[in-house]
Design a protein around this motif. Structure first.
Motif, PDB file in Angstrom:
ATOM      1  N   GLU A  33       0.684  -1.204   0.151  1.00 54.80           N
ATOM      2  CA  GLU A  33      -0.044  -0.087  -0.007  1.00 54.80           C
ATOM      3  C   GLU A  33       0.762   1.178  -0.412  1.00 54.80           C
ATOM      4  N   LEU A  34       2.017   1.412   0.754  1.00 51.83           N
ATOM      5  CA  LEU A  34       2.925   2.562   0.927  1.00 51.83           C
ATOM      6  C   LEU A  34       3.103   2.186  -0.830  1.00 51.83           C
ATOM      7  N   ALA A  35       3.726   1.532  -0.591  1.00 53.77           N
ATOM      8  CA  ALA A  35       4.339   1.065  -2.504  1.00 53.77           C
ATOM      9  C   ALA A  35       3.803   2.331  -3.333  1.00 53.77           C
ATOM     10  N   ARG A  36       2.562   2.173  -3.360  1.00 52.01           N
ATOM     11  CA  ARG A  36       1.685   2.582  -4.353  1.00 52.01           C
ATOM     12  C   ARG A  36       1.383   3.901  -3.743  1.00 52.01           C
ATOM     13  N   GLU A  37       1.573   4.439  -2.456  1.00 57.41           N
ATOM     14  CA  GLU A  37       0.882   5.741  -2.668  1.00 57.41           C
ATOM     15  C   GLU A  37       2.323   6.695  -2.407  1.00 57.41           C
ATOM     16  N   VAL A  38       3.755   6.078  -2.404  1.00 61.59           N
ATOM     17  CA  VAL A  38       4.782   6.963  -2.428  1.00 61.59           C
ATOM     18  C   VAL A  38       5.435   7.088  -4.565  1.00 61.59           C
ATOM     19  N   VAL A  39       5.047   5.886  -5.435  1.00 58.77           N
ATOM     20  CA  VAL A  39       4.496   6.889  -6.464  1.00 58.77           C
ATOM     21  C   VAL A  39       3.227   7.129  -7.264  1.00 58.77           C
ATOM     22  N   ALA A  40       2.426   8.021  -5.803  1.00 56.13           N
ATOM     23  CA  ALA A  40       0.990   8.087  -6.948  1.00 56.13           C
ATOM     24  C   ALA A  40       1.205   9.018  -7.842  1.00 56.13           C
ATOM     25  N   PRO A  41       0.776   9.653  -8.607  1.00 59.33           N
ATOM     26  CA  PRO A  41       0.349  11.012  -9.398  1.00 59.33           C
ATOM     27  C   PRO A  41       0.911  12.228  -8.823  1.00 59.33           C
ATOM     28  N   GLY A  42       2.068  12.529  -8.916  1.00 58.56           N
ATOM     29  CA  GLY A  42       2.828  14.467  -8.689  1.00 58.56           C
ATOM     30  C   GLY A  42       3.364  13.771  -7.348  1.00 58.56           C
ATOM     31  N   THR A  43       4.321  12.944  -7.355  1.00 56.64           N
ATOM     32  CA  THR A  43       4.894  12.224  -6.347  1.00 56.64           C
ATOM     33  C   THR A  43       6.387  12.876  -6.713  1.00 56.64           C
ATOM     34  N   PRO A  44       7.038  13.157  -5.580  1.00 57.86           N
ATOM     35  CA  PRO A  44       8.538  12.951  -6.285  1.00 57.86           C
ATOM     36  C   PRO A  44       9.064  11.223  -6.789  1.00 57.86           C
ATOM     37  N   GLY A  45       8.743  10.007  -6.035  1.00 58.74           N
ATOM     38  CA  GLY A  45       8.488   8.781  -6.108  1.00 58.74           C
ATOM     39  C   GLY A  45       8.231   9.146  -7.971  1.00 58.74           C
ATOM     40  N   LEU A  46       6.750   8.992  -8.017  1.00 63.49           N
ATOM     41  CA  LEU A  46       6.641   9.037  -9.731  1.00 63.49           C
ATOM     42  C   LEU A  46       7.810   9.687 -10.387  1.00 63.49           C
ATOM     43  N   ALA A  47       7.905  10.873 -10.610  1.00 63.23           N
ATOM     44  CA  ALA A  47       8.961  11.455 -11.274  1.00 63.23           C
ATOM     45  C   ALA A  47       9.946  10.691 -11.362  1.00 63.23           C
ATOM     46  N   ALA A  48      10.707  10.829 -10.594  1.00 69.80           N
ATOM     47  CA  ALA A  48      12.071   9.511 -10.439  1.00 69.80           C
ATOM     48  C   ALA A  48      11.872   8.249 -11.083  1.00 69.80           C
ATOM     49  N   VAL A  49      10.990   7.180 -10.789  1.00 70.92           N
ATOM     50  CA  VAL A  49      10.223   6.256 -11.456  1.00 70.92           C
ATOM     51  C   VAL A  49      10.561   6.676 -13.469  1.00 70.92           C
ATOM     52  N   GLY A  59       0.988   6.206 -18.212  1.00 74.18           N
ATOM     53  CA  GLY A  59       0.250   5.840 -18.453  1.00 74.18           C
ATOM     54  C   GLY A  59      -0.884   7.265 -18.684  1.00 74.18           C
ATOM     55  N   ALA A  60      -1.885   7.658 -19.495  1.00 78.89           N
ATOM     56  CA  ALA A  60      -2.250   8.417 -20.272  1.00 78.89           C
ATOM     57  C   ALA A  60      -3.198   9.159 -18.979  1.00 78.89           C
ATOM     58  N   ASP A  61      -3.630   8.781 -17.437  1.00 81.82           N
ATOM     59  CA  ASP A  61      -4.241   9.466 -16.637  1.00 81.82           C
ATOM     60  C   ASP A  61      -3.081  10.072 -15.976  1.00 81.82           C
ATOM     61  N   GLY A  62      -1.706   9.729 -16.370  1.00 78.17           N
ATOM     62  CA  GLY A  62      -0.374  10.518 -14.855  1.00 78.17           C
ATOM     63  C   GLY A  62      -0.393  10.249 -14.128  1.00 78.17           C
ATOM     64  N   GLY A  63      -0.787   8.801 -14.010  1.00 80.41           N
ATOM     65  CA  GLY A  63      -0.535   7.204 -12.889  1.00 80.41           C
ATOM     66  C   GLY A  63       0.133   6.429 -13.198  1.00 80.41           C
ATOM     67  N   LEU A  64       1.146   5.655 -12.213  1.00 82.22           N
ATOM     68  CA  LEU A  64       1.798   4.762 -12.544  1.00 82.22           C
ATOM     69  C   LEU A  64       1.052   3.448 -13.279  1.00 82.22           C
ATOM     70  N   ASP A  65       1.904   2.944 -14.743  1.00 79.72           N
ATOM     71  CA  ASP A  65       1.362   2.433 -15.633  1.00 79.72           C
ATOM     72  C   ASP A  65       1.779   1.201 -14.880  1.00 79.72           C
ATOM     73  N   ARG A  66       1.589   0.272 -14.069  1.00 80.39           N
ATOM     74  CA  ARG A  66       1.808  -0.990 -13.459  1.00 80.39           C
ATOM     75  C   ARG A  66       2.534  -1.877 -14.199  1.00 80.39           C
ATOM     76  N   PRO A  67       1.427  -2.322 -15.315  1.00 79.99           N
ATOM     77  CA  PRO A  67       1.635  -3.275 -16.162  1.00 79.99           C
ATOM     78  C   PRO A  67       3.029  -3.276 -17.096  1.00 79.99           C
ATOM     79  N   ALA A  68       2.505  -2.211 -17.254  1.00 80.60           N
ATOM     80  CA  ALA A  68       4.281  -1.777 -17.758  1.00 80.60           C
ATOM     81  C   ALA A  68       5.609  -1.678 -17.639  1.00 80.60           C
ATOM     82  N   LEU A  69       5.360  -1.317 -16.557  1.00 80.04           N
ATOM     83  CA  LEU A  69       6.639  -0.969 -15.490  1.00 80.04           C
ATOM     84  C   LEU A  69       6.947  -3.049 -15.531  1.00 80.04           C
TER      85      LEU A  69
END
Length: 198
Positions: A33-49, A59-69
């Motif tokens: 759950e925390l791993a999803r939280e730290v890469v949520a849209p707009g987070t430094p985690g998602l930017a780093a990924v 993804g098109a919605d600005g969130g992490l595309d988990r299947p692609a990753l």
């Protein structure tokens, strides 16, 4: 505070054990759950990924595309190590923040699928490992819609049962019914948790 590290392979039943422990009064800190939280849209985690793996994992919605990753990191151990290097420190920091807000006498269960792989066993008062036989795990993963090849690849990418047992204080067998598992959790609570709290 009593800190319990809960782990087990994919499909072993960690989530069920976590729920049973919460029912008995534990506070759950869920690493997934925390791993999803730290890469949520707009987070430094998602930017780093995104910076590391490219915009193809967003993804098109600005969130992490988990299947692609997942397609990138499960096929390439180096890529997986780079992802872990981004996400794991963020998850640990966030877990510490959550735990700091809990009562000083809390029983804290940290559900960490990769507890062994990330070398965290020594951080806990007790390490609780959930096991289930391979056929049971494969059936559970199939019920979640995972192909057998994908399930076997995920299982193979994690620590072995023997590696988990080597750090375990207690091992629960979840190859049977939920009632069987609940009885084991009751025994764990009575024999290991209650004495540690008194």
């Amino acid at each position: 505070m009593l800190r319990i590290g809960l782990t087990g392979g994919i499909g072993s039943g960690k989530s069920t054990v976590a729920r049973l422990l919460v029912d008995r009064g534990a506070h759950l800190v869920d690493a997934d759950e925390l791993a999803r939280e730290v890469v949520a849209p707009g987070t430094p985690g998602l930017a780093a990924v995104a910076e590391t793996f490219g915009e193809r994992v967003v993804g098109a919605d600005g969130g992490l595309d988990r299947p692609a990753l997942a397609a990138v990191v499960f096929a390439d151990p180096g890529a997986r190590a780079r992802l872990d290097g981004i996400v794991h420190p963020l998850v640990r920091r966030r877990a510490a923040e959550v735990i700091a807000r809990l009562p000083s006498d809390a029983v804290v269960v940290q559900d960490i699928p990769l507890l062994v792989e990330t070398g965290q066993a020594g951080s806990f008062d007790l390490v609780l490992v959930v096991e289930a036989d391979a056929a049971t795990r494969l059936a559970r993963l199939a019920a979640r819609g995972m192909s057998e090849d994908d399930a076997r690849a995920r299982i193979a990418s994690q620590a072995t049962d023997a590696q988990r047992r080597a750090v375990a204080d207690v091992v629960l067998d979840n190859s049977g019914t939920e009632d069987d598992l609940a009885a084991q959790v009751d025994r764990f609570w009575a024999e290991r948790v209650e004495p540690a709290r008194s």
